[in-house]
Design a protein around this motif. Structure first.
Motif, PDB file in Angstrom:
ATOM      1  N   PRO A 102      -2.754  -0.796  20.572  1.00  0.00           N
ATOM      2  CA  PRO A 102      -3.690  -1.809  20.058  1.00  0.00           C
ATOM      3  C   PRO A 102      -4.843  -1.218  19.235  1.00  0.00           C
ATOM      4  O   PRO A 102      -5.252  -1.812  18.232  1.00  0.00           O
ATOM      5  N   ALA A 103      -5.335  -0.059  19.637  1.00  0.00           N
ATOM      6  CA  ALA A 103      -6.471   0.530  18.930  1.00  0.00           C
ATOM      7  C   ALA A 103      -6.096   0.992  17.524  1.00  0.00           C
ATOM      8  O   ALA A 103      -6.965   1.124  16.656  1.00  0.00           O
ATOM      9  N   HIS A 104      -4.798   1.234  17.293  1.00  0.00           N
ATOM     10  CA  HIS A 104      -4.361   1.789  16.009  1.00  0.00           C
ATOM     11  C   HIS A 104      -3.433   0.868  15.233  1.00  0.00           C
ATOM     12  O   HIS A 104      -3.030   1.191  14.115  1.00  0.00           O
ATOM     13  N   GLU A 105      -3.071  -0.281  15.800  1.00  0.00           N
ATOM     14  CA  GLU A 105      -2.056  -1.140  15.190  1.00  0.00           C
ATOM     15  C   GLU A 105      -2.428  -1.569  13.771  1.00  0.00           C
ATOM     16  O   GLU A 105      -1.610  -1.491  12.852  1.00  0.00           O
ATOM     17  N   LYS A 106      -3.658  -2.006  13.567  1.00  0.00           N
ATOM     18  CA  LYS A 106      -4.059  -2.511  12.246  1.00  0.00           C
ATOM     19  C   LYS A 106      -4.012  -1.399  11.199  1.00  0.00           C
ATOM     20  O   LYS A 106      -3.459  -1.568  10.117  1.00  0.00           O
ATOM     21  N   ARG A 107      -4.601  -0.241  11.522  1.00  0.00           N
ATOM     22  CA  ARG A 107      -4.627   0.865  10.552  1.00  0.00           C
ATOM     23  C   ARG A 107      -3.216   1.354  10.267  1.00  0.00           C
ATOM     24  O   ARG A 107      -2.870   1.643   9.114  1.00  0.00           O
ATOM     25  N   ALA A 108      -2.392   1.463  11.311  1.00  0.00           N
ATOM     26  CA  ALA A 108      -1.020   1.925  11.114  1.00  0.00           C
ATOM     27  C   ALA A 108      -0.234   0.942  10.255  1.00  0.00           C
ATOM     28  O   ALA A 108       0.554   1.346   9.388  1.00  0.00           O
ATOM     29  N   THR A 109      -0.448  -0.355  10.472  1.00  0.00           N
ATOM     30  CA  THR A 109       0.252  -1.376   9.685  1.00  0.00           C
ATOM     31  C   THR A 109      -0.149  -1.290   8.213  1.00  0.00           C
ATOM     32  O   THR A 109       0.707  -1.343   7.312  1.00  0.00           O
ATOM     33  N   GLU A 110      -1.443  -1.151   7.953  1.00  0.00           N
ATOM     34  CA  GLU A 110      -1.924  -1.048   6.572  1.00  0.00           C
ATOM     35  C   GLU A 110      -1.368   0.196   5.885  1.00  0.00           C
ATOM     36  O   GLU A 110      -0.945   0.144   4.720  1.00  0.00           O
ATOM     37  N   LEU A 111      -1.348   1.316   6.608  1.00  0.00           N
ATOM     38  CA  LEU A 111      -0.867   2.552   6.002  1.00  0.00           C
ATOM     39  C   LEU A 111       0.650   2.545   5.825  1.00  0.00           C
ATOM     40  O   LEU A 111       1.175   3.153   4.879  1.00  0.00           O
ATOM     41  N   LEU A 112       1.372   1.856   6.721  1.00  0.00           N
ATOM     42  CA  LEU A 112       2.813   1.703   6.503  1.00  0.00           C
ATOM     43  C   LEU A 112       3.079   0.925   5.219  1.00  0.00           C
ATOM     44  O   LEU A 112       3.967   1.275   4.432  1.00  0.00           O
ATOM     45  N   ALA A 113       2.308  -0.132   5.010  1.00  0.00           N
ATOM     46  CA  ALA A 113       2.449  -0.908   3.766  1.00  0.00           C
ATOM     47  C   ALA A 113       2.159  -0.021   2.557  1.00  0.00           C
ATOM     48  O   ALA A 113       2.884  -0.061   1.553  1.00  0.00           O
ATOM     49  N   TYR A 114       1.103   0.794   2.642  1.00  0.00           N
ATOM     50  CA  TYR A 114       0.740   1.698   1.553  1.00  0.00           C
ATOM     51  C   TYR A 114       1.846   2.729   1.333  1.00  0.00           C
ATOM     52  O   TYR A 114       2.221   3.040   0.190  1.00  0.00           O
ATOM     53  N   LEU A 115       2.388   3.270   2.444  1.00  0.00           N
ATOM     54  CA  LEU A 115       3.434   4.282   2.352  1.00  0.00           C
ATOM     55  C   LEU A 115       4.668   3.726   1.639  1.00  0.00           C
ATOM     56  O   LEU A 115       5.226   4.369   0.732  1.00  0.00           O
ATOM     57  N   TYR A 116       5.098   2.518   2.026  1.00  0.00           N
ATOM     58  CA  TYR A 116       6.290   1.925   1.410  1.00  0.00           C
ATOM     59  C   TYR A 116       6.011   1.509  -0.029  1.00  0.00           C
ATOM     60  O   TYR A 116       6.880   1.632  -0.900  1.00  0.00           O
ATOM     61  N   TRP A 117       4.784   1.008  -0.280  1.00  0.00           N
ATOM     62  CA  TRP A 117       4.439   0.680  -1.666  1.00  0.00           C
ATOM     63  C   TRP A 117       4.461   1.943  -2.524  1.00  0.00           C
ATOM     64  O   TRP A 117       4.951   1.929  -3.660  1.00  0.00           O
ATOM     65  N   HIS A 118       3.925   3.036  -2.000  1.00  0.00           N
ATOM     66  CA  HIS A 118       3.892   4.304  -2.712  1.00  0.00           C
ATOM     67  C   HIS A 118       5.306   4.739  -3.084  1.00  0.00           C
ATOM     68  O   HIS A 118       5.563   5.157  -4.221  1.00  0.00           O
ATOM     69  N   LYS A 119       6.226   4.629  -2.127  1.00  0.00           N
ATOM     70  CA  LYS A 119       7.626   4.982  -2.400  1.00  0.00           C
ATOM     71  C   LYS A 119       8.230   4.026  -3.425  1.00  0.00           C
ATOM     72  O   LYS A 119       8.956   4.444  -4.343  1.00  0.00           O
ATOM     73  N   MET A 120       7.942   2.733  -3.271  1.00  0.00           N
ATOM     74  CA  MET A 120       8.455   1.733  -4.204  1.00  0.00           C
ATOM     75  C   MET A 120       7.947   2.010  -5.624  1.00  0.00           C
ATOM     76  O   MET A 120       8.704   1.953  -6.604  1.00  0.00           O
ATOM     77  N   ASP A 121       6.660   2.325  -5.739  1.00  0.00           N
ATOM     78  CA  ASP A 121       6.072   2.612  -7.043  1.00  0.00           C
ATOM     79  C   ASP A 121       6.708   3.848  -7.663  1.00  0.00           C
ATOM     80  O   ASP A 121       6.969   3.896  -8.861  1.00  0.00           O
ATOM     81  N   SER A 122       6.962   4.844  -6.833  1.00  0.00           N
ATOM     82  CA  SER A 122       7.609   6.065  -7.306  1.00  0.00           C
ATOM     83  C   SER A 122       8.996   5.767  -7.869  1.00  0.00           C
ATOM     84  O   SER A 122       9.356   6.209  -8.965  1.00  0.00           O
ATOM     85  N   TYR A 123       9.780   4.976  -7.129  1.00  0.00           N
ATOM     86  CA  TYR A 123      11.113   4.620  -7.597  1.00  0.00           C
ATOM     87  C   TYR A 123      11.064   3.662  -8.787  1.00  0.00           C
ATOM     88  O   TYR A 123      11.948   3.695  -9.660  1.00  0.00           O
ATOM     89  N   ALA A 124      10.033   2.805  -8.825  1.00  0.00           N
ATOM     90  CA  ALA A 124       9.899   1.890  -9.967  1.00  0.00           C
ATOM     91  C   ALA A 124       9.679   2.670 -11.256  1.00  0.00           C
ATOM     92  O   ALA A 124      10.224   2.318 -12.314  1.00  0.00           O
ATOM     93  N   ARG A 125       8.885   3.746 -11.173  1.00  0.00           N
ATOM     94  CA  ARG A 125       8.655   4.568 -12.365  1.00  0.00           C
ATOM     95  C   ARG A 125       9.945   5.250 -12.806  1.00  0.00           C
ATOM     96  O   ARG A 125      10.227   5.359 -14.010  1.00  0.00           O
ATOM     97  N   LEU A 126      10.742   5.710 -11.836  1.00  0.00           N
ATOM     98  CA  LEU A 126      12.027   6.315 -12.186  1.00  0.00           C
ATOM     99  C   LEU A 126      12.977   5.276 -12.777  1.00  0.00           C
ATOM    100  O   LEU A 126      13.682   5.541 -13.758  1.00  0.00           O
ATOM    101  N   THR A 127      12.991   4.083 -12.178  1.00  0.00           N
ATOM    102  CA  THR A 127      13.835   3.007 -12.702  1.00  0.00           C
ATOM    103  C   THR A 127      13.440   2.673 -14.133  1.00  0.00           C
ATOM    104  O   THR A 127      14.300   2.518 -15.021  1.00  0.00           O
ATOM    105  N   THR A 128      12.134   2.561 -14.374  1.00  0.00           N
ATOM    106  CA  THR A 128      11.644   2.247 -15.722  1.00  0.00           C
ATOM    107  C   THR A 128      12.074   3.316 -16.724  1.00  0.00           C
ATOM    108  O   THR A 128      12.513   3.008 -17.840  1.00  0.00           O
TER     109      THR A 128
END
Length: 344
Positions: A102-128
């Motif tokens: 509970p003490a870390h759920e919010k921060r971990a959730t936000e950073l997971l979103a950032y981590l997956y977005w970061h990967k998505m952005d990386s692949y989007a640049r390669l796709t482009t």
């Protein structure tokens, strides 16, 4: 825990002597002894192999707290355009494990979103990159065109693909659950207006305007955009000009007015308002939004020298006010300036 003590603890856990650990690392046994007795520190190039031998991450070698590891993950995502796959998996595993706390759920959730977005952005640049090359090779065929549209954010003609119904439904549900959260109204309004659903936008704005923390300048701005979406340009212009007249030195009102004129392609008026907004902004460090918009406008107009000059102002702001040195955002801006100067 000190690094030397951590190495000793992990060595004992792995049932290794100092000589055995040294042999695996290709170093002298005396070096291990010096580490464990805090006489010397491992060379930075040894840390990955040391972590591999013990079956831990480099972060775990230093016995960082969860908060320190959160910060290191966020900082690395800010700095690097691409993460090695092993690092991505390490971060993913750590963050998912913290979701149950509970003490870390919010921060971990936000950073997971950032981590997956970061990967998505990386692949989007390669796709482009590769889709653009494929389209150039066969410009008369659709081929990879749909991939390019998705990865690079190009406009899509088909309404059934381009409409924002999914986003609108999401924010409507979120608003039902959180009816007093002002920012949700903004996101809902943005998507309704993108689809020209003006009657619904007007009803939404009426609700938002009654909130205790409603921002009059933003309410006025949305009224102008609703009028513009109804193709009533004179009414929309009059609302925005009244906003500027009432708030001649309010950087938020000036910025929203600039956004309005930029969307209308009235670029000279937009630049003047963006510059005034930037001048009036009291916050330090200042954001780069106004300068980014001005750079875009000059590039649209084909004035690459002025675009590069404004890009230099962004770089100066990021370095002097945000104290950036190698962040990816700064690197991107410098690369853009180089491209603009080449075209100029």
């Amino acid at each position: 825990m000190e690094l030397g003590k951590k190495i000793r603890q992990l060595r004992f856990k792995a049932k290794l002597t100092q000589e055995q650990l040294a042999d695996r690392l290709g170093i002298a046994a005396q070096s291990v002894s010096k580490w464990e007795n805090a006489v010397a520190m491992p060379d930075i190039t040894t840390l990955p192999l040391l972590a591999e031998v013990f079956g831990v991450s480099i972060d775990e070698l230093f016995d960082l707290t969860d908060e320190q590891r959160f910060n290191r993950i966020e900082n690395r995502l800010d700095l690097e355009a691409d993460l090695p796959q092993d690092v991505f998996l390490e971060y993913e595993e750590f963050l998912k494990a913290r979701l149950a706390e509970p003490a870390h759920e919010k921060r971990a959730t936000e950073l997971l979103a950032y981590l997956y977005w970061h990967k998505m952005d990386s692949y989007a640049r390669l796709t482009t990159r590769w889709a653009s090359q494929a389209v150039r090779m066969s410009p008369g065929e659709k081929g990879c065109q749909w991939m390019l549209s998705k990865s690079a954010g190009h406009a899509v003609w088909d309404w059934n693909i381009a409409n924002h119904t999914a986003a609108i439904n999401f924010y409507r549900q979120l608003l039902d659950e959180n009816p007093t959260e002002r920012i949700i109204y903004d996101y809902l309004l943005d998507n309704l207006l993108a689809d020209h659903r003006t009657d619904e936008a007007e009803a939404c704005l009426e609700q938002a305007s009654r909130l205790p923390n409603a921002r009059p300048a933003l309410v006025q701005t949305y009224r102008a955009h609703i009028a513009l979406a109804r193709f009533d340009e004179p009414t929309a212009d009059a609302i925005i000009e009244e906003l500027v007249r009432q708030n001649p030195d309010d950087f938020i009102s000036l910025f929203e007015a600039a956004q309005y004129y930029a969307a209308k392609c009235d670029y000279d008026r937009a630049i003047a308002l963006y510059e005034h907004s930037f001048e009036m902004e009291p916050r330090r460090p200042r954001f780069t939004d106004e300068l980014m918009a001005i750079t875009d406008i000059y590039e649209i107009q084909g004035d690459y020298a002025k675009a590069a000059e404004t890009c230099s102002r962004q770089i100066e702001l990021m370095e002097n006010e945000w104290h950036m040195t190698e962040e990816y955002e700064l690197v991107q801006c410098k690369e853009r300036r180089a491209r603009l100067l080449e075209r100029a």
